[in-house]
Design an enzyme around this catalytic site. Structure first.
Site, mmCIF file in Angstrom:
data_model
loop_
_atom_site.group_PDB
_atom_site.id
_atom_site.type_symbol
_atom_site.label_atom_id
_atom_site.label_comp_id
_atom_site.label_asym_id
_atom_site.label_seq_id
_atom_site.Cartn_x
_atom_site.Cartn_y
_atom_site.Cartn_z
ATOM 1 N N CYS A 22 2.122 -6.009 -9.320
ATOM 2 C CA CYS A 22 0.768 -6.578 -9.460
ATOM 3 C C CYS A 22 0.051 -6.056 -10.697
ATOM 4 O O CYS A 22 -0.913 -6.669 -11.160
ATOM 5 C CB CYS A 22 -0.061 -6.276 -8.220
ATOM 6 S SG CYS A 22 0.729 -6.841 -6.716
ATOM 7 N N HIS B 158 -7.603 -7.250 -9.311
ATOM 8 C CA HIS B 158 -6.424 -7.876 -8.696
ATOM 9 C C HIS B 158 -6.812 -8.383 -7.314
ATOM 10 O O HIS B 158 -7.464 -7.670 -6.537
ATOM 11 C CB HIS B 158 -5.297 -6.846 -8.620
ATOM 12 C CG HIS B 158 -4.159 -7.285 -7.755
ATOM 13 N ND1 HIS B 158 -3.595 -8.534 -7.866
ATOM 14 C CD2 HIS B 158 -3.489 -6.638 -6.760
ATOM 15 C CE1 HIS B 158 -2.622 -8.637 -6.967
ATOM 16 N NE2 HIS B 158 -2.539 -7.502 -6.284
ATOM 17 N N ASN C 184 -2.666 -13.620 -2.816
ATOM 18 C CA ASN C 184 -2.222 -12.565 -3.732
ATOM 19 C C ASN C 184 -1.077 -13.105 -4.587
ATOM 20 O O ASN C 184 0.017 -13.339 -4.081
ATOM 21 C CB ASN C 184 -1.771 -11.354 -2.911
ATOM 22 C CG ASN C 184 -1.340 -10.185 -3.778
ATOM 23 O OD1 ASN C 184 -1.137 -10.328 -4.982
ATOM 24 N ND2 ASN C 184 -1.187 -9.026 -3.161
HETATM 25 N N1 ACO Z 1 -1.401 -12.232 12.191
HETATM 26 C C1 ACO Z 1 -1.755 -11.656 13.350
HETATM 27 N N2 ACO Z 1 -1.490 -10.370 13.633
HETATM 28 C C2 ACO Z 1 -0.873 -9.634 12.686
HETATM 29 C C3 ACO Z 1 -0.494 -10.182 11.447
HETATM 30 C C4 ACO Z 1 -0.777 -11.535 11.207
HETATM 31 N N3 ACO Z 1 -0.455 -12.159 10.079
HETATM 32 N N4 ACO Z 1 0.096 -9.223 10.713
HETATM 33 C C5 ACO Z 1 0.092 -8.113 11.445
HETATM 34 N N5 ACO Z 1 -0.504 -8.356 12.650
HETATM 35 C C6 ACO Z 1 -0.717 -7.436 13.753
HETATM 36 C C7 ACO Z 1 0.167 -6.225 13.723
HETATM 37 O O1 ACO Z 1 1.430 -6.515 14.287
HETATM 38 C C8 ACO Z 1 -0.636 -5.246 14.545
HETATM 39 O O2 ACO Z 1 -0.443 -5.542 15.883
HETATM 40 P P1 ACO Z 1 -0.353 -4.342 16.984
HETATM 41 O O3 ACO Z 1 -1.692 -3.655 16.892
HETATM 42 O O4 ACO Z 1 -0.130 -5.076 18.246
HETATM 43 O O5 ACO Z 1 0.777 -3.477 16.537
HETATM 44 C C9 ACO Z 1 -2.078 -5.603 14.199
HETATM 45 O O6 ACO Z 1 -2.042 -6.912 13.633
HETATM 46 C C10 ACO Z 1 -2.699 -4.668 13.182
HETATM 47 O O7 ACO Z 1 -1.788 -4.494 12.117
HETATM 48 P P2 ACO Z 1 -2.103 -3.557 10.903
HETATM 49 O O8 ACO Z 1 -0.914 -3.503 9.998
HETATM 50 O O9 ACO Z 1 -2.680 -2.274 11.405
HETATM 51 O O10 ACO Z 1 -3.293 -4.387 10.203
HETATM 52 P P3 ACO Z 1 -4.175 -3.983 8.987
HETATM 53 O O11 ACO Z 1 -5.594 -3.976 9.369
HETATM 54 O O12 ACO Z 1 -3.643 -2.772 8.281
HETATM 55 O O13 ACO Z 1 -3.996 -5.244 8.036
HETATM 56 C C11 ACO Z 1 -2.812 -5.822 6.032
HETATM 57 C C12 ACO Z 1 -2.705 -5.544 7.532
HETATM 58 C C13 ACO Z 1 -3.701 -7.037 5.818
HETATM 59 C C14 ACO Z 1 -1.425 -6.099 5.492
HETATM 60 C C15 ACO Z 1 -3.435 -4.572 5.347
HETATM 61 O O14 ACO Z 1 -2.740 -3.404 5.711
HETATM 62 C C16 ACO Z 1 -3.421 -4.696 3.854
HETATM 63 O O15 ACO Z 1 -4.079 -5.537 3.288
HETATM 64 N N6 ACO Z 1 -2.685 -3.830 3.174
HETATM 65 C C17 ACO Z 1 -2.564 -3.937 1.733
HETATM 66 C C18 ACO Z 1 -1.283 -4.620 1.455
HETATM 67 C C19 ACO Z 1 -1.326 -5.516 0.291
HETATM 68 O O16 ACO Z 1 -2.347 -5.965 -0.191
HETATM 69 N N7 ACO Z 1 -0.140 -5.819 -0.177
HETATM 70 C C20 ACO Z 1 0.011 -6.754 -1.258
HETATM 71 C C21 ACO Z 1 0.887 -6.241 -2.313
HETATM 72 S S1 ACO Z 1 0.293 -4.776 -3.041
HETATM 73 C C22 ACO Z 1 -1.096 -5.198 -3.733
HETATM 74 O O17 ACO Z 1 -1.254 -6.316 -4.167
HETATM 75 C C23 ACO Z 1 -2.161 -4.171 -3.815
#
Ligand code: ACO
Length: 338
Positions: free
Chosen positions: A118, A265, A295
Site C-alpha cells: 500500500c 491511504h 482499499n
Molecule cells: N463480516 C462479518 N463478520 C466478520 C467479517 C465480515 N466480513 N470479518 C470478520 N468478521 C467477524 C470475525 O470472525 C469476528 O467474529 P468472532 O467475534 O465471532 O470471532 C468478528 O467479526 C470480529 O472480528 P475482528 O477481526 O476482531 O474485527 P475487527 O474489528 O478487528 O475488524 C478489520 C476487522 C476490519 C479487518 C480490522 O481489523 C481492520 O481494518 N484491520 C486493518 C486491516 C487492513 O486495513 N488491511 C488492509 C491491508 S493493509 C492496509 O491497507 C493498511
C-alpha cells in the site's frame, strides 16, 4: 529522505482509472457470511470496483498513465523512467512497468516495479523525486496499480470485503521555481519512507514465491491468496500513519495547520479517523473515497488525489500531505504543494 527548502520536483499531472464493474456490500452478502452493516461499521466501505476478465494490471495502469500524461502535457516519448508500485503484477517476470512502457509507446528507459504494497506509490514518488532533484532525469511516471480481485480468496470474509481494483498515476518533473498564487514554492516538500520486517507475517500472499512454489494442494488451500492478521495491521497503521505524517511535516518545518489537505491511504475509515485525530487536523480537510472504492493498496492515494483535483476540490498551490502503510510492513509520507 528528501528535505528541501526549495523543492526541485513537482507533480505535473495526475490521472486515475477505475474498472466499471461495481461490487456492493449487498453483492458480498450473497457470497460470504457478512452484512452491509458489519462492513460499513468496521471499514466505511460500501462498494469496490472489480476488473473484467481479459483486462490486466498493465491495462489499468495504461489508462491512468495516459490521463496523467495528458494533464501534465508530457508525451510518453519524453519519459525518462517508469516506476510501477504494485503487488499484483501482470506476471512475476518481467515487470508490469515494461508492459506499460510498451502500451504507452514510451522510449527505452528504466521501467521497473516496486514492491512496497500500500506504500508503493509513496515509495515511487520519493524515488522519482531523488532522480529529478539531482538533475539525472526530467520526466518520471509513477503509477500505483492493483488488481487485487485476482489475489483475494472470495470465500474468506475477513479479507474479501476490504479490497478493490484501480490505478492512479502522476507525472513528476522539475519544479523550475514554480510558485503558487500566494508566492509559495510548488513541489515535493518532503518525503519519509520506512519498513519494519518484524511484522512481515501480518499480511502476505504465502505461496507462489521461493518459500512455497505453487502446488495443487496449496492452490486448494488458497495459499496463493491474501492472508491477513487484521488487528495487528490496525494497531500499527494508526500509530505509523501518524508518525510518518509528523515526520514529513517536521522535515519541511511545517505544522498540521499549514496543510490544506490530508490524502491518506484508504485502508479503513476507522484507521483514517484515528490517525487524523492524533494529528489534530480538522475532519473536513481529510480526503476520502473509501466508501466507493475500497482499499486499492498502492493505487489508493493517486486515485484519491486525481479525483480530488479533477473535481476542483484540491487546487494548484494547495499543500497535500499523503501517507500510507501496508504489507511489509512498509509505510511513508509525502508532503507536496501542487
Ligand atoms: N463480516 C462479518 N463478520 C466478520 C467479517 C465480515 N466480513 N470479518 C470478520 N468478521 C467477524 C470475525 O470472525 C469476528 O467474529 P468472532 O467475534 O465471532 O470471532 C468478528 O467479526 C470480529 O472480528 P475482528 O477481526 O476482531 O474485527 P475487527 O474489528 O478487528 O475488524 C478489520 C476487522 C476490519 C479487518 C480490522 O481489523 C481492520 O481494518 N484491520 C486493518 C486491516 C487492513 O486495513 N488491511 C488492509 C491491508 S493493509 C492496509 O491497507 C493498511
Amino acid at each position: 529522505m528528501s528535505q528541501l527548502t526549495t523543492p526541485r520536483t513537482r507533480i505535473l499531472g495526475t490521472g486515475h482509472y477505475l474498472p466499471e464493474i461495481v461490487r456492493t456490500n449487498a453483492d458480498l452478502e450473497k457470497m460470504v457470511d457478512t452484512s452491509d452493516a458489519w462492513i460499513t461499521e468496521r471499514t466505511g466501505i460500501k462498494e469496490r470496483r472489480i476488473t473484467p476478465e481479459g483486462m490486466v494490471t498493465s491495462d489499468l495502469a495504461q489508462f491512468a498513465a495516459e490521463r496523467a500524461l495528458e494533464r501534465a502535457g508530457v508525451a510518453a516519448k519524453d519519459l525518462d523512467m517508469i516506476v510501477v508500485g504494485t503487488v499484483t503484477p501482470d506476471m512475476p517476470m518481467p515487470a508490469t512497468a515494461v508492459f506499460l512502457q510498451q502500451k504507452l509507446g514510451a522510449p527505452i528507459c528504466p521501467a521497473f516495479d516496486l514492491s512496497a504494497a500500500c506504500a508503493g506509490f509513496i515509495f515511487g514518488m520519493s524515488l522519482a523525486d531523488q532522480f529529478i532533484s539531482t538533475g539525472a532525469m526530467k520526466h518520471v511516471l509513477v503509477v500505483g496499480v492493483e488488481l487485487l480481485s485476482r489475489v483475494i480468496n472470495w470465500s474468506d470474509r475477513t479479507t474479501c470485503v476490504l479490497f478493490g481494483d484501480g490505478a492512479g498515476a502522476v507525472v513528476l518533473g522539475p519544479a523550475d521555481g514554480a510558485k503558487s498564487a500566494s508566492g509559495k514554492p510548488r513541489g515535493v516538500l518532503s518525503t519519509k519512507l520506512l519498513s519494519d520486517g518484524a511484522l512481515a507475517q501480518s499480511l502476505m500472499i504465502p505461496a507462489g514465491g521461493s518459500v512455497s512454489p505453487v502446488t495443487h494442494d496449496l492452490l486448494e488451500q488458497h495459499r496463493n491468496k491474501v492472508h491477513m492478521r487484521g488487528q495487528d495491521i490496525f494497531k500499527v497503521a494508526v500509530k505509523n500513519l501518524y508518525s510518518a505524517s509528523k515526520n514529513a511535516l517536521d522535515l519541511a518545518g511545517m505544522t498540521p495547520d499549514e496543510v490544506d489537505w490530508i490524502c491518506p491511504h484508504q485502508a479503513n475509515m476507522r484507521i483514517i479517523d484515528l490517525a487524523v485525530q492524533r494529528l489534530a487536523v480538522k475532519r473536513e480537510r481529510v480526503l476520502t473515497n473509501i466508501e466507493r472504492v475500497g482499499n486499492t493498496s498502492s493505487a489508493s492515494i493517486p486515485i484519491l488525489l486525481d479525483e480530488s483535483v479533477r473535481s476542483g476540490k484540491v487546487n494548484e498551490g494547495d499543500t497535500v500531505l499523503m501517507c500510507a502503510l501496508g504489507a511489509g510492513i512498509s509505510w511513508g509520507s509525502a508532503l507536496v504543494r501542487l
